[in-house]
Each structure stands twice: as C-alpha cells, then as structure tokens.
Design an enzyme around this catalytic site. Sequence first.
Site, short mmCIF file in Angstrom:
data_model
loop_
_atom_site.label_atom_id
_atom_site.label_comp_id
_atom_site.label_asym_id
_atom_site.label_seq_id
_atom_site.Cartn_x
_atom_site.Cartn_y
_atom_site.Cartn_z
N HIS A 478 0.83 -1.22 0.00
CA HIS A 478 0.00 0.00 0.00
C HIS A 478 0.86 1.26 0.00
O HIS A 478 0.67 2.15 -0.84
CB HIS A 478 -0.90 -0.02 1.24
N GLU A 479 1.79 1.33 0.93
CA GLU A 479 2.62 2.53 1.02
C GLU A 479 3.48 2.71 -0.23
O GLU A 479 3.74 3.84 -0.66
CB GLU A 479 3.48 2.51 2.27
N HIS A 482 1.70 4.66 -2.83
CA HIS A 482 1.89 6.10 -2.69
C HIS A 482 3.24 6.52 -3.28
O HIS A 482 3.36 7.55 -3.95
CB HIS A 482 1.86 6.50 -1.21
N HIS A 485 3.12 6.80 -6.92
CA HIS A 485 2.42 8.02 -7.33
C HIS A 485 3.39 9.19 -7.39
O HIS A 485 3.28 10.06 -8.26
CB HIS A 485 1.29 8.29 -6.34
#
Length: 695
Positions: A478-479, A482, A485
């Site tokens: 999940h991290e 980011h 992104h």
Amino acid sequence: MTSEALPLDAAHPFARASDLPYGLPDFRELREEHYLPALRAGMAEQRAEVDAIASDPAEPTVENTLEALERSGRLLHRVASAFYVQSGAESTPGLQAVEEAVAPLLAAHSDAIWLDGRLHARVEALAARLEADGTELAPDTAWLLHRTRTRFARAGVGLSDADQERLRAINTEITSLDAAFGRLLLAGANAAAVLVTDEAELDGLPDDARAAAAQAATARGHEGAWLIELQLPTQQSVLSLLRDRGLRERVLTASLTRGAGGEHDTRRTLLDLVRLRAERARLLGFEHHAAYVAADATAGSAQAVEAMLARLAPAAVANAREEAADLERALQADHPGASLEPWDWSFYAGRVRQERRALDEAQLRPYLELERVLADGVFHAAHLLYGLTFAERHDLVGYHPDVRVFEVFDADGTGIGLFLGDWWTRPAKRGGAWMNSLVDQSTLLGEAPVVVNNLNVPRPPAGQPTLLTWDEVITLFHEFGHALHGLLSAVRYPSQSGTSVPRDFVEFPSQVNEMWAWHPEVLRSFAVHHETGEPMPTAWVETLLAARQDGEGFATTEYLAAALLDQAWYRLAPQDVPTDVEEVEAFEARALRDAGVDLRTVPPRYRTTYFNHIFGSGYSAGYYAYIWSEVLDADTVEWFAENGGLRRENGDAFRARLLGRGGSIDPLQAFRDLRGRDPRIEPLLARRGLLRAAR
C-alpha cells in the site's frame, strides 16, 4: 527582515540546494539546530518573492504570476520537507521543540500569502483577461489557475478585515494543537506499552516476535522482561497470536485507553481542535468542518459522504454479527460460559480460519521475510508493470541509520528518482505507516522525485530476519503505491506533483497497488521460506487467496465506525462542541450508537483519544477517504482483470493516464480517461461481501 530571519551563513547546510543525487538532503551534515533558522529564512525569502509578484507593475501573465508563485519558496520547501520527514520518524525532544516554535509561524506565513489581497487581485485579473481574450491554456495550466483561485477563496481572502484577523488566529492555534496532539499521542503510546515479566504469558508468540519484545524491554531498562509496544490502530497484531486471555485483555485495554486521562491526556487538545475547525468553517460560509472538507474533495458534499457511509454500515454490521457468532462458539470450547470480548476477536478469528481453511497466520510468517517481500514482491511487481528497477545506494544516507536509499531506474535505464525505506518501529517514531516526499517532481524546476515510506514493524535482534504478518505485507504494498504516485509523476508544476490530489483520491493508487500482493505470480515470487528457500506450499497460497473475504464484516465495521466518528465530531457547530473532557467518551458512544455501529466486540479502528489521522495528520473530516477511494480502486482492479492483469501494457496505461498526471487534472477525469466511464460502487460491494446486503 528581523534578527530571527537572517540570511543563512554560507556554511549552513541549507544555504544552497543539495548537490547530492536528485537533491537528497545531506543528512550527514544536518543537525537539529540547523532547522529553525533555515525555516525562518525560508519564510522570509518567500514573503519577499511573493511581495515582488504582488507588486509587479507589469500586466499579469501565467509566467510572471502563476509560474512565479510556483517557483517561490524553494528554500522553505527544501527545509520543511526534510524537517517534517525527520520529525515524524525520529521525534527527538529537540525536533519537538522546533516544531512547537515553528508551527504557528508557518500558519501565519501561509495566511500572509493566501490572504494577500494584492496577489489575489492579480490572479483574478489574469483569469478575467484570459477569459475575455478567449485564450485557451494548456490543460495543466488551466487546472493550476482554477486551483489557485479556489485556494484563495477557501483561505478566506474575501472576508472582512476583522474576520480575517480571527481566521489568522484560528489557523495559528490549529497548527499548534495539531502538533501538540501528535506529541501527546506518541508519548502516551510509549507509556502504554505492556510490560511482561512472566514468559509463560507469551505462549503463542513466535520466537522472532518474542525476541523483538525482549529487545524492546532491554532498550527501556527492563532486562529479562518483554515489552509489547503499541501500534497506532485499536487492534494490535499480537492479539491474533497470544493464547493467554489475560494478557490479551491487558494489551487491548492499554490500546483502548490511550489519551483518556493522565499525563498524556489528549482530550482537551482534540476538543479545542474540533471547536476551532467548526468556527473556521462558519467564518468561511460552511455549515460545519465536514462540509468545508468535502466541498474541495471528489465527494463534493458532506451529504454524499454521509449517504455512502450510511449505505455500507448496516450490511457491514450484519456481517460482523454473523462472524461474532462463529467466534463465540470457538471461544466456548476454551472458556465455557465466557462471552466474546474485543480482545478475543483476532485470536478466535484466526482459530476459526485455521479450522475452516487450515490456514495459520503464524505459519505464514517464516515465508514473509521483509527483504524478500520488498525485492521479489514490491519491486518485482513494479518492474513487471512499469519496467522499473531498483539499486540500493549505500553511499547515500537518510535521516536515521535504519533508513535505506534506493535509486529508481526507468525501463530504458534512466534514473528517475530515489526511494527511501524506513521499516522498523522506534520509541521516537510516530505510529502507523505513511509516505512523504523530500523532493517533488517538476519539469518547471527541473527536479526529480525523492520519496520516503515508513512502516512500524518490530525490529528483530541483530542478525535475525524481519518476518512480517500478512497485514504488514499488504501495508508495504500500500505505502509503495503512494511512493509510485510520487516516483512516476510527470508534471510541470511542483504543486501538482505526485500525491498532490484531493484527500479522498490520494488513497486510490496506493490501494490499487495492494492487489499485486495477492497476484499468484508475485506471491509465488516473494513467499519463500527464509531459511530453507522453499516456496510457500501451493495449498497455502490457494487457501490464502480463497480467504480474502474472511473477516470483512469486522474489518469494514471497525473502519466505518472510525469514519463515522470522524464525521460526527466535525459536523458539530462551535457551540455544540463539549467543553468538559469527561464528555468525550459519552459523545463517542452516542455517535456510534446513532450511526448503528456500536458493536461492543468491534471497537472503532481508532477511538477519539488516539485518532491521529483526524487530530494530528491532516485527515480531519476526511477519514472516509479510504473507502471512497476504494470505490475507484475496486473498479480499477476490474479494469486490470478485463485487460489481462499483470501486463506491462496495463501498467503503462495506468502510469500515463493516472499516476503520471498527479494533480494536473480533475482527478475524476483522470479516472474516466482510464476506465472510460464514471466509477461504479458494485465492485467494492462485491469485494467486501456487501453486494446483496447493501442493495
């Protein structure tokens, strides 16, 4: 310029841009005492730059107004980025003192820019002239103009002088209270760690986790004991492993009571924050803070948020009640006549799952070693999707010895940025997991991205492997979503870089990236026994995949309880905010009851007194963002499946249409460009087992 904002001496580490690769701050040279003078100098420098823009006699243009504003404040940005990355992950007393001193100054600095009537008039004059001339701007510039005008309006530039004066005071106080809440919470979490002196109580805790607990106890002066340090959410990962019911109760009680009294009581701070945010919303013309937040997000209105949460809650609670009945039966086998308690849930959920699916999470951990998950899972999936490769840079250092630095290369071998990983928990590190940016990608400034991921995994003794739970594996993916992104951003303006998107959109790419942890090809690559090298048994992998929906009633209910609690606090009018700290628990109980999510055995993922997202981390009235973003995520997972799944062509399309565009476009338009239509909620309902019940 006052004596507190003198120009930096030439020898100061921030007196010049870093000459390290990609502008990585030189943490070898940086000391705590460097930050405050550099922050003050950065604020003074930007105020001078903004004053020059606002007083420019030339006709306003994109270049001398919008782009000049984008170029301003580079010193402040360099210093603040480094400071907040370091203070979040290594919050020493010295850094805490700097944060306490600088928080109100930064709030006042922001107000000085966004309440500058001259600057606002210049931007409005530019917009009017462009409209009158029929000038068509490039899409990213048009969006920048729109967002700049919106920011001025939301900052209160149209208010009277008296209201602006009150607004400035509110913003300064909010910033200080945000920082204070974080300090209290960190100190309270450290103080609430559970000390175990009888090893028999640790029955069920694997050897590596036991060794980490012993090491944590020794570090705090408790030689020969074991210390269970608390994680940020209510539920603690050890609860699924500990067989001793009394110790489970002690651990969860310590978690649930953080901040509710004593030396580290957070209640006065959070009540002041709720009241001030409510007052600010009224000043700015909104009914309440939740309306103020939603108006600038993809949700559009607090009513839309309320409708979605209300649609999901009854179905989630119904599923949680069914799960509770199964766990109650399993509990009775061990403790006849006992009632299921919140501290029993994780343990007996694991027991039921093991009985139904022959899946024991403790058995999985030896196959989930951090290095292997990172290299052959997280990085491998990024290579398959985007062509990225990663090389550790041992010549570069982070803000703490635990931090590792990787250079990231595109498919053609071009270096595109740096990725820093900081995995282990420390007493001075705030709880949870998060991503930061040290350098924002921007072609206007010629800068490439430098991003940081933080987790809070217990550190094993030297020489022993870091074995993860499955939840920690998902958090790592999940991290890194980011991080992608930020790393794959391809924008012109720094304010549009990477994760600079609405709060209820920013979790979307990170949640999409979680899907690759479950992908059979990726899972087979990283799920390998750390000692024998044997792959995880095929039957276990199949069972793990089949069990994805297990426990969704609990997971959805505890999340929704927190999201609804957040909304309840931030829908209050200023005069309705409790004034007595003893009323906090009563308000929370009423809010959960009124929302229909007051299950005794399923406490909120965060209770009010330790809800750092909404009182210390920028998610006030925005915790709904995770499930709002999950609508887009689940729909995008279907898009990947419809187009062949783990294929480079799909990764390139996701990169070009969404990740690379950052905040340079209306985010929902970026989604439409990828999906070809507006998002649908049905994939989310199906994923969480709510499809039939939520109709």
